[in-house]
Design a protein around this motif. Structure first.
Motif, mmCIF file in Angstrom:
data_model
loop_
_atom_site.group_PDB
_atom_site.id
_atom_site.type_symbol
_atom_site.label_atom_id
_atom_site.label_comp_id
_atom_site.label_asym_id
_atom_site.label_seq_id
_atom_site.Cartn_x
_atom_site.Cartn_y
_atom_site.Cartn_z
ATOM 1 N N LEU A 1 66.930 52.724 -41.494
ATOM 2 C CA LEU A 1 67.602 53.941 -41.049
ATOM 3 C C LEU A 1 68.753 53.602 -40.120
ATOM 4 O O LEU A 1 68.806 52.509 -39.532
ATOM 5 N N LEU A 2 69.678 54.534 -39.960
ATOM 6 C CA LEU A 2 70.800 54.336 -39.052
ATOM 7 C C LEU A 2 70.297 54.243 -37.611
ATOM 8 O O LEU A 2 69.288 54.862 -37.253
ATOM 9 N N PRO A 3 70.984 53.487 -36.758
ATOM 10 C CA PRO A 3 70.511 53.322 -35.363
ATOM 11 C C PRO A 3 70.356 54.651 -34.626
ATOM 12 O O PRO A 3 69.392 54.823 -33.868
ATOM 13 N N ASP A 4 71.275 55.585 -34.826
ATOM 14 C CA ASP A 4 71.159 56.876 -34.148
ATOM 15 C C ASP A 4 69.930 57.644 -34.613
ATOM 16 O O ASP A 4 69.276 58.336 -33.823
ATOM 17 N N VAL A 5 69.592 57.520 -35.880
ATOM 18 C CA VAL A 5 68.421 58.206 -36.413
ATOM 19 C C VAL A 5 67.142 57.561 -35.889
ATOM 20 O O VAL A 5 66.176 58.254 -35.552
#
Length: 519
Positions: free
Chosen positions: A486-490
């Motif tokens: 997953l994306l780091p922000d997610v």
């Protein structure tokens, strides 16, 4: 002057015409009549009165007429209540319940839904290979349309195109039957897929996944998600039969949403936990305390029986009293079956036992009713064995609200918890403001409620040190799940702890510089 005035009046003219016999006076009368007739003709004639027609009584229209003012006041009060319920944060909370529809609004143009060949291919490649297009040096298309397309995929097993496997209670599934050979093949495929997905969760290569059966739904989460230090599972709804089966298998659980019962009459009340970040030895101590509290009522009941026998109560009457008491306890235990309060929390090594229970329990794959013989639906945001990649179809259009034109994107289908944070991250980077309205699956609302309660319900005496350790715990969870795809922000959103880390989202508004307003 008065006589002259009276002679010129219509009455005077009429009297003259009636009394005179002189021919000259007769001509004057004729001229007066002519003048009077001309005056009458010039006066506009009134239309005949409209015919009164009684219409059929309309109770709804009559009620609306009477309560129109009250309705306006109620609308104003509702708007005020909605504004009071809205919360403002710099970050977007995570909502762990499954969504069935979302609609985005923005005064400026949203990402295109009609994709070019390069955009479709790049979005698909980025999703399958778990690329962050902002940080990966590649030749892939990095337009907004590509990144939005990357957010619209998820993985599912099994996939039978002619059936609706979420929600499993859909009317399209009526009258469907499969043979014994097909049931066996589906069960073997599902067994392999479920084992592989659970191993990915244990290795922190998958942050979470859902298991949707006919009568219950399970949310498995890796260590670090939702503020929990260990791998855990949330089950909703549960029944007395399921809880008894888990006890017989030696699987310990807690019920975070169960209401405290005065006197502790229910056995399940001893499993209720109101504290978070609990270590395994403490769980053992609680179980010992539970057994001790369970033994005390038994000794008291024996003393009561001896006392009643000493009073000369007949044995048949004594059995009737015991049966009535047992029925009351059973009714109290079953009172919250199939409700949000029956949610179960299973943590740590108990998850392994629960995984084995789901593999072997006959109730996991229903043998009767809708989708009989079809294994539970597995849903995840990352690839797993035997999974089929699914795609959400967005539809864009322009709408006019309160005299202002907005661009809109409407998506119907299964939306995982990480979908909204992924799209919000994209829109925050490229848009000044946007809003979203969402529809939730009612059967999964308790996932967010339980997670929120577990994060908020900590002992007062240890509140200060827990607040100091919240940041380090969140960083630890993000580091453990840095390779989950997953994306780091997610990842930061699903590992966030503290106030407003989790929330039930129905409407979200964002404005750059102000943050999020949600309710």
């Amino acid at each position: 002057m008065q006589a002259a005035g009276s002679q010129n009046s219509p009455k005077a003219k009429k009297s003259i015409c009636q009394k005179t016999d002189d021919p000259q006076d007769t001509s004057i009368c004729e001229s007066l009549k002519t003048e009077t007739n001309c005056f009458v003709r010039e006066t506009p004639t009134r239309p005949p009165p409209a015919k009164l027609v009684l219409q059929k009584f309309d109770a709804q229209a009559f009620a609306k007429l009477l309560h129109q003012q009250h309705a306006q006041q109620a609308d104003e009060e509702d708007d005020a209540a909605l504004a009071a319920r809205q919360k403002h944060t710099l970050h977007l909370p995570i909502d762990w319940c499954l969504k069935t529809r979302v609609r985005f609004f923005c005064p400026t143009e949203l990402p295109a839904t009609q994709l070019k060949t390069s955009q479709l291919a790049s979005g698909l490649t980025s999703f399958v290979r778990c690329f962050d297009t902002n940080q990966t040096d590649s030749t892939l298309d990095i337009s907004d349309a590509t990144r939005f397309n990357q957010c619209t995929y998820y993985w599912q097993h099994p996939h039978l195109p002619w059936l609706t496997l979420f929600p499993r209670s859909a009317k399209e599934n009526n009258g469907f039957t499969i043979g014994e050979r097909e049931r066996k093949a589906l069960a073997e495929e599902w067994d392999y897929s479920f084992r592989g997905l659970f191993q990915l969760l244990r290795a922190r290569q998958c942050p979470y996944f859902y298991l949707c059966a006919n009568t219950f739904t399970v949310l498995f989460r890796a260590a670090g998600c939702g503020g929990r230090a260990e791998m855990h599972a949330l089950v909703t709804p549960s029944t007395r039969g399921m809880r008894n089966a888990l006890r017989q298998e030696g699987i310990e659980y807690s019920m975070p949403l169960k209401k405290d019962v005065a006197g502790g009459g229910s056995l399940n009340s001893s499993f209720t936990e109101d504290h978070t970040n609990e270590t395994k030895p403490k769980v053992g101590e609680d179980c010992v305390k539970k057994e001790a509290t369970d033994e005390k009522p038994t000794e008291d009941e024996d003393d009561d029986d001896d006392w009643l026998e000493s009073l000369g109560v007949d044995e048949r009457e004594l059995r009737r009293i015991q049966t009535t008491h047992a029925r009351k306890l059973q009714a109290a235990e079953m009172s919250e079956d199939f409700s949000d309060n029956s949610l179960l929390l299973i943590e740590g090594v108990e998850c392994q036992g629960f995984f084995s229970y789901l593999l072997n329990a006959k109730s996991t794959i229903s043998s009767v009713g809708r989708l009989a013989g079809v294994p539970p639906t597995l849903l995840a945001s990352v690839a797993f064995p035997k999974a089929t990649m699914q795609h959400l179809v967005p539809r864009s259009k322009k709408v006019r609200l309160d005299g202002v034109d907005y661009h809109s994107i409407d998506i119907k289908g299964l939306l995982l918890p990480t979908f909204l944070p992924s799209v919000a991250t994209l829109l925050c980077e490229t848009r000044q403001m946007f809003s979203a309205t969402l529809a939730s699956s009612v059967n999964t609302l308790s996932f967010s409620k339980a997670t929120q309660k577990l994060l908020e319900s900590s002992p007062e005496e240890s509140k200060a040190p827990r607040e100091e350790d919240a940041g380090s715990g969140q960083v630890f969870g993000q580091q453990n799940l840095s390779e989950c795809g997953l994306l780091p922000d997610v990842v930061g959103a699903i590992c966030r702890t503290g106030q407003h880390a989790v929330g039930l989202l129905e409407r979200v508004c964002y404005q750059r510089g102000e943050g999020y307003a949600w309710s």
